[in-house]
Design an enzyme around this catalytic site. Structure first.
Site, mmCIF file in Angstrom:
data_model
loop_
_atom_site.group_PDB
_atom_site.id
_atom_site.type_symbol
_atom_site.label_atom_id
_atom_site.label_comp_id
_atom_site.label_asym_id
_atom_site.label_seq_id
_atom_site.Cartn_x
_atom_site.Cartn_y
_atom_site.Cartn_z
ATOM 1 N N THR A 120 0.552 -0.899 0.215
ATOM 2 C CA THR A 120 0.331 0.190 -0.358
ATOM 3 C C THR A 120 0.906 0.977 -0.154
ATOM 4 O OG1 THR A 120 -1.416 -1.129 1.336
ATOM 5 C CG2 THR A 120 -1.820 1.455 0.714
ATOM 6 N N LYS A 129 -7.659 1.057 -3.017
ATOM 7 C CA LYS A 129 -7.921 1.110 -1.577
ATOM 8 C C LYS A 129 -7.876 1.612 -0.264
ATOM 9 C CE LYS A 129 -4.958 -1.310 1.522
ATOM 10 N NZ LYS A 129 -5.362 -2.421 2.501
ATOM 11 N N LYS A 146 -1.508 4.777 8.828
ATOM 12 C CA LYS A 146 -1.048 5.011 6.897
ATOM 13 C C LYS A 146 -2.406 4.792 6.581
ATOM 14 C CE LYS A 146 1.334 2.265 4.165
ATOM 15 N NZ LYS A 146 2.179 1.015 3.135
HETATM 16 P P1 NAD Z 1 6.784 -5.822 6.969
HETATM 17 O O1 NAD Z 1 6.759 -4.538 8.039
HETATM 18 O O2 NAD Z 1 5.841 -6.919 7.840
HETATM 19 O O3 NAD Z 1 7.033 -6.151 6.060
HETATM 20 C C1 NAD Z 1 7.694 -4.985 4.605
HETATM 21 C C2 NAD Z 1 9.160 -6.209 4.253
HETATM 22 O O4 NAD Z 1 10.282 -4.974 4.345
HETATM 23 C C3 NAD Z 1 10.122 -5.946 5.787
HETATM 24 O O5 NAD Z 1 10.601 -7.272 6.396
HETATM 25 C C4 NAD Z 1 11.418 -5.357 5.239
HETATM 26 O O6 NAD Z 1 12.439 -5.808 6.263
HETATM 27 C C5 NAD Z 1 11.297 -5.609 4.102
HETATM 28 N N1 NAD Z 1 11.340 -3.988 3.069
HETATM 29 C C6 NAD Z 1 11.935 -3.559 3.849
HETATM 30 N N2 NAD Z 1 13.203 -2.423 3.173
HETATM 31 C C7 NAD Z 1 13.450 -3.561 1.825
HETATM 32 C C8 NAD Z 1 14.777 -3.295 1.052
HETATM 33 N N3 NAD Z 1 14.411 -1.791 0.787
HETATM 34 N N4 NAD Z 1 14.635 -4.435 -0.004
HETATM 35 C C9 NAD Z 1 14.070 -5.066 0.661
HETATM 36 N N5 NAD Z 1 12.919 -5.946 1.696
HETATM 37 C C10 NAD Z 1 12.915 -4.491 2.296
HETATM 38 O O7 NAD Z 1 5.286 -5.188 6.798
HETATM 39 P P2 NAD Z 1 3.839 -6.166 5.922
HETATM 40 O O8 NAD Z 1 2.404 -5.382 7.236
HETATM 41 O O9 NAD Z 1 3.839 -7.048 5.587
HETATM 42 O O10 NAD Z 1 3.052 -4.475 4.783
HETATM 43 C C11 NAD Z 1 3.696 -4.216 3.780
HETATM 44 C C12 NAD Z 1 2.298 -3.761 2.735
HETATM 45 O O11 NAD Z 1 1.468 -4.335 3.461
HETATM 46 C C13 NAD Z 1 2.866 -2.784 3.366
HETATM 47 O O12 NAD Z 1 2.736 -1.327 2.130
HETATM 48 C C14 NAD Z 1 0.946 -2.285 4.685
HETATM 49 O O13 NAD Z 1 0.668 -1.294 3.927
HETATM 50 C C15 NAD Z 1 0.368 -3.177 3.034
HETATM 51 N N6 NAD Z 1 -0.717 -4.059 4.381
HETATM 52 C C16 NAD Z 1 -0.857 -5.072 5.081
HETATM 53 C C17 NAD Z 1 -1.853 -5.279 5.939
HETATM 54 C C18 NAD Z 1 -1.650 -6.173 6.984
HETATM 55 O O14 NAD Z 1 -2.448 -6.734 7.553
HETATM 56 N N7 NAD Z 1 -0.131 -6.213 7.211
HETATM 57 C C19 NAD Z 1 -2.703 -5.136 5.023
HETATM 58 C C20 NAD Z 1 -3.130 -4.971 4.209
HETATM 59 C C21 NAD Z 1 -1.963 -4.185 3.386
#
Ligand code: NAD
Length: 290
Positions: free
Chosen positions: A87, A162, A237
């Site tokens: 997102t 979204k 966010k």
């Molecule tokens: P998270 O923080 O668990 O995962 C993100 C991952 O990206 C981390 O493991 C981090 O180490 C990695 N990362 C950061 N910079 C990086 C880079 N340069 N290279 C490689 N890896 C890198 O977050 P999440 O909960 O998995 O969410 C991911 C996305 O999904 C976000 O944009 C969030 O808004 C969206 N989202 C999350 C949810 C939820 O319920 N968690 C629901 C819908 C959407």
């Protein structure tokens, strides 16, 4: 298909694992998170992208997406598709898509709804922006990771869908919580209120499927001491992204703006961080109007 998967956190980890268990050849990269079973570990994002038919990113925000895209786009083979499922702000989605298309790639912004539970169970909803051809290429993968994929329009349309959805969700949850707190003070039993509203014109997903009052309606984070679920800071966010987008196109969003302020205060000053976004109910229930 040969898939590069970048960002293996709470969402990306189980999504990549589902693609691997369905028989795809998945190579993953994350700065810290471990690779799930069945996913080969790459040494860099570029390494994960080389030779892939589709590169999927699942990253924290638009700035990180732009950085990662700048390194993977030159490494991808012509005709491959870059599909961002994070997102992020609409502008970042559009800029990254333009760069990918200019480099001879397909591009999709395809954020998801359904949370960590949906990512593990393979029941996410994808909302995608980009060309018909790119959508058709990635659709079989959406079918593995999710239960529904909607092609919303051109680049940025997925992110637009979204943030509109989540602006409605944030505002609806906030008003549902304040209505329960008002009912308490008026001496109206919460279960009776649920019985009425869930079958009347005030019904909503927040009330009917994710009731913020413990012990009422289907199981929800309220029944688990408001452990997320969908954390209040993630709602904040998305609300902020909705306001950023609204400002960029001069759209009036007075209720979305108010919900953003409420969640900002709740998360940043009032102990809401790490709690489910429905924990606004116990927060309101303990207060007066001041
Ligand atoms: P998270 O923080 O668990 O995962 C993100 C991952 O990206 C981390 O493991 C981090 O180490 C990695 N990362 C950061 N910079 C990086 C880079 N340069 N290279 C490689 N890896 C890198 O977050 P999440 O909960 O998995 O969410 C991911 C996305 O999904 C976000 O944009 C969030 O808004 C969206 N989202 C999350 C949810 C939820 O319920 N968690 C629901 C819908 C959407």
């Amino acid at each position: 298909m040969k898939i590069g998967f970048i960002g293996l956190g709470n969402m990306g980890g189980p999504m990549a694992a589902n693609l691997a268990s369905a028989g795809h050849k998945v190579t993953g990269f994350d700065l810290v998170a471990p690779c799930p079973q069945g996913v080969a570990r790459a040494t860099s994002a570029t390494d994960a992208a080389e030779g892939a038919d589709v590169v999927i990113t699942m990253l924290p925000n638009g700035a990180i997406l732009r950085d990662v895209a700048a390194s993977v786009i030159p490494a991808m083979r012509a005709g491959a598709v870059l599909c961002d499922c994070s997102t992020v702000d609409v502008d970042s989605a559009r800029v990254v898509a333009q760069q990918a298309v200019a480099a001879g790639l397909g591009a999709l912004d395809a954020p998801v709804s359904g949370g960590v539970g949906g990512a593990s169970a393979g029941t996410l909803t994808f909302m995608a922006g980009g060309s018909d051809a790119a959508f058709a290429t990635v659709l079989p993968l959406f079918d593995i990771m999710g239960q529904k994929a909607v092609h919303c329009g051109s680049s940025g349309a997925g992110q637009a869908a979204k943030i509109c959805n989540n602006m409605i969700l944030g505002a609806t949850m906030a008003v549902t919580c304040e209505a329960f707190a008002l009912a308490d003070k008026l001496g109206l039993d919460r279960a009776r209120m649920f019985d009425v509203v869930s079958t009347s014109s005030g019904y909503s997903w927040s009330m009917n499927a994710y009731c913020p009052a413990p012990g009422i309606g289907p199981q929800s984070p309220a029944d688990n001491d408001y452990k997320p679920g969908f954390a209040a800071e993630l709602m904040l966010k998305d609300l902020r992204l909705s306001q950023q987008a609204a400002e960029s196109v001069d759209a009036p969003t007075p209720i979305g703006a108010r919900a953003t302020e409420l969640y900002a205060r709740f998360v940043e000053d009032e102990g809401g961080k790490g709690r489910d976004f429905s924990a606004l109910l116990p927060h309101f229930a303990g207060r007066g109007r001041g």
